[in-house]
Design a protein around this motif. Sequence first.
Motif, PDB file in Angstrom:
ATOM      1  N   GLN A  37       0.851  -1.193   0.000  1.00 34.62           N
ATOM      2  CA  GLN A  37       0.000   0.000   0.000  1.00 34.62           C
ATOM      3  C   GLN A  37       0.884   1.240   0.000  1.00 34.62           C
ATOM      4  OE1 GLN A  37      -3.081   0.259  -0.469  1.00 34.62           O
ATOM      5  NE2 GLN A  37      -4.301  -1.229   0.675  1.00 34.62           N
ATOM      6  N   ARG A  38       0.413   2.255  -0.749  1.00 32.86           N
ATOM      7  CA  ARG A  38       1.176   3.509  -0.791  1.00 32.86           C
ATOM      8  C   ARG A  38       0.249   4.704  -0.595  1.00 32.86           C
ATOM      9  NH1 ARG A  38       4.213   0.571  -4.620  1.00 32.86           N
ATOM     10  NH2 ARG A  38       6.453   0.707  -4.222  1.00 32.86           N
ATOM     11  N   TYR A  39      -0.768   4.532   0.272  1.00 30.01           N
ATOM     12  CA  TYR A  39      -1.772   5.590   0.370  1.00 30.01           C
ATOM     13  C   TYR A  39      -1.351   6.795   1.201  1.00 30.01           C
ATOM     14  CZ  TYR A  39      -3.055   2.741   4.508  1.00 30.01           C
ATOM     15  OH  TYR A  39      -3.043   2.017   5.660  1.00 30.01           O
ATOM     16  N   HIS A  40      -0.151   6.780   1.714  1.00 28.95           N
ATOM     17  CA  HIS A  40       0.343   7.934   2.478  1.00 28.95           C
ATOM     18  C   HIS A  40       1.771   8.202   2.009  1.00 28.95           C
ATOM     19  CE1 HIS A  40       1.912  10.266   5.848  1.00 28.95           C
ATOM     20  NE2 HIS A  40       0.657  10.533   6.173  1.00 28.95           N
ATOM     21  N   PRO A  78       6.931   0.770   0.663  1.00 28.95           N
ATOM     22  CA  PRO A  78       5.483   0.584   0.791  1.00 28.95           C
ATOM     23  C   PRO A  78       5.101  -0.228   2.038  1.00 28.95           C
ATOM     24  CG  PRO A  78       6.360  -0.768  -0.973  1.00 28.95           C
ATOM     25  CD  PRO A  78       7.482   0.088  -0.504  1.00 28.95           C
ATOM     26  N   LEU A  79       3.887   0.028   2.461  1.00 33.74           N
ATOM     27  CA  LEU A  79       3.343  -0.664   3.633  1.00 33.74           C
ATOM     28  C   LEU A  79       2.963  -2.088   3.216  1.00 33.74           C
ATOM     29  CD1 LEU A  79       2.206  -0.380   6.534  1.00 33.74           C
ATOM     30  CD2 LEU A  79       0.092   0.480   5.491  1.00 33.74           C
ATOM     31  N   LYS A  80       3.355  -3.054   4.033  1.00 33.51           N
ATOM     32  CA  LYS A  80       3.037  -4.457   3.707  1.00 33.51           C
ATOM     33  C   LYS A  80       1.759  -4.849   4.433  1.00 33.51           C
ATOM     34  CE  LYS A  80       7.941  -5.460   3.381  1.00 33.51           C
ATOM     35  NZ  LYS A  80       9.087  -5.946   4.159  1.00 33.51           N
ATOM     36  N   GLU A  81       0.686  -4.871   3.697  1.00 34.22           N
ATOM     37  CA  GLU A  81      -0.628  -5.079   4.321  1.00 34.22           C
ATOM     38  C   GLU A  81      -1.131  -6.507   4.113  1.00 34.22           C
ATOM     39  OE1 GLU A  81      -4.175  -2.163   3.932  1.00 34.22           O
ATOM     40  OE2 GLU A  81      -4.571  -3.776   2.513  1.00 34.22           O
ATOM     41  N   GLU A  82      -1.597  -7.132   5.174  1.00 31.49           N
ATOM     42  CA  GLU A  82      -2.205  -8.459   5.092  1.00 31.49           C
ATOM     43  C   GLU A  82      -3.630  -8.341   5.601  1.00 31.49           C
ATOM     44  OE1 GLU A  82      -0.179 -11.464   7.441  1.00 31.49           O
ATOM     45  OE2 GLU A  82      -1.948 -12.762   7.401  1.00 31.49           O
ATOM     46  N   MET A  83      -4.602  -8.751   4.798  1.00 35.25           N
ATOM     47  CA  MET A  83      -5.991  -8.699   5.280  1.00 35.25           C
ATOM     48  C   MET A  83      -6.264  -9.966   6.049  1.00 35.25           C
ATOM     49  SD  MET A  83      -7.869  -7.367   1.855  1.00 35.25           S
ATOM     50  CE  MET A  83      -9.441  -7.029   2.603  1.00 35.25           C
ATOM     51  N   LEU A  84      -6.754  -9.796   7.239  1.00 32.98           N
ATOM     52  CA  LEU A  84      -7.018 -10.971   8.076  1.00 32.98           C
ATOM     53  C   LEU A  84      -8.502 -11.293   8.080  1.00 32.98           C
ATOM     54  CD1 LEU A  84      -5.225 -12.701  10.047  1.00 32.98           C
ATOM     55  CD2 LEU A  84      -6.365 -11.439  11.860  1.00 32.98           C
ATOM     56  N   ASN A  85      -9.321 -10.255   7.961  1.00 28.41           N
ATOM     57  CA  ASN A  85     -10.775 -10.438   7.943  1.00 28.41           C
ATOM     58  C   ASN A  85     -11.422  -9.268   7.205  1.00 28.41           C
ATOM     59  OD1 ASN A  85     -12.855 -12.289   9.096  1.00 28.41           O
ATOM     60  ND2 ASN A  85     -13.674 -10.345   9.845  1.00 28.41           N
TER      61      ASN A  85
END
Length: 347
Positions: free
Chosen positions: A129-132, A139-146
């Motif tokens: 993610q690069r929203y900021h 970049p932010l390493k995002e994992e969706m858990l739910n």
Amino acid sequence: MEEALVRWEKESEKTAEKNVILDYLSFSYSHFGSLRKALNLTNDWLAIEPGHERAIANRRYYERIIAEADDAERQKLKGDNGAPVVDGKPHRFLTDYTGSKSYSDYEKLCRGEETHKRPFKHRLVCRYQRYHPIFYISPLKEEMLNFDPAIYVYHDVLTDSQNAIIKEVSRPKLHRSGVFSKTDADTGLSNFRTSQTAWHDDSTHPLIARLSQKASAISNLTLETVEHLQVLNYGIGGLYEPHWDFVQGEERNEFSESDRNRVATFICYLSELEAGGYTVYPTVGAAVVPRKNSCALWYNLMRNGTGDYRTYHAACPILYGYKWVANKWFHEGGQEFVRPCGLNSAE
Ligand SMILES: O=C(O)CCC(=O)C(=O)O
Ligand SMILES: [Fe+2]
């Protein structure tokens, strides 16, 4: 030393000095984190030796730490007094608490088992993610858990130096964690939350201030009413049974009109465990396996400001190893423009 004190009272010819026993005993209690008990014993000791310098210094120290801890707990209450406050929903003082489905789901998730069919699971992705702006280069390493409620885990949020600093400044401040309690004047100690706590404001260290900034960038929430960083340390067997982070019922008075409730929880893991210690969500069947320097984020409140009961969560008992986490709780005040209410009042 307790036994020595009992015997001392009974002895007709004293074989020890009471002040020496009180010295050792108060020291031991303080080491176990019972500072009130240590303070009472030190007062007894000072009644015998009013001018004892170390006793006076200890008393000053205990009084200061107790006052700080009381103050911190008063201002930063856990949204949980263990009482069944929620519209008929079972909670831990009800007799069916440990027999309930959600309790057995909590136990299953802590064992690494699955509790829910999660048909959407294959759509839970990991992405950059690069929203900021701070994520443009790294970049932010995002994992969706739910999905719903949304629970995210972000990896490599903390640097090793931040991690080390947070632990270093916390060690001397750690004291037994409490929960909000009206009945137990002694800081609300409980067996459903067994860990040690330390609080830090951003002035403690620039790296702690930087973590607040990062938490704000990740969550897109303002820091206007955010709580200080709460660091928790759990030893073997340490846990926090299922609870909500938002406050309910009478506990609501504990947060000011302008801060209002805890809208989001941002929790960073400062250590990895050999076994146990997951953060689990028994209502949705999700679990976070602590990974050093990763942080989880979820919203405790719906957009309409009511508590999202699906965020029921727990810190599983530590089986082997130790666990450090750092919590940042964002409040509703100041989020009016960044997390406005939805078009549908039920959202
Ligand atoms: O330690 C954890 O995994 C969760 C802690 C928690 O839920 C809390 O402190 O409110
Ligand atoms: Fe929590």
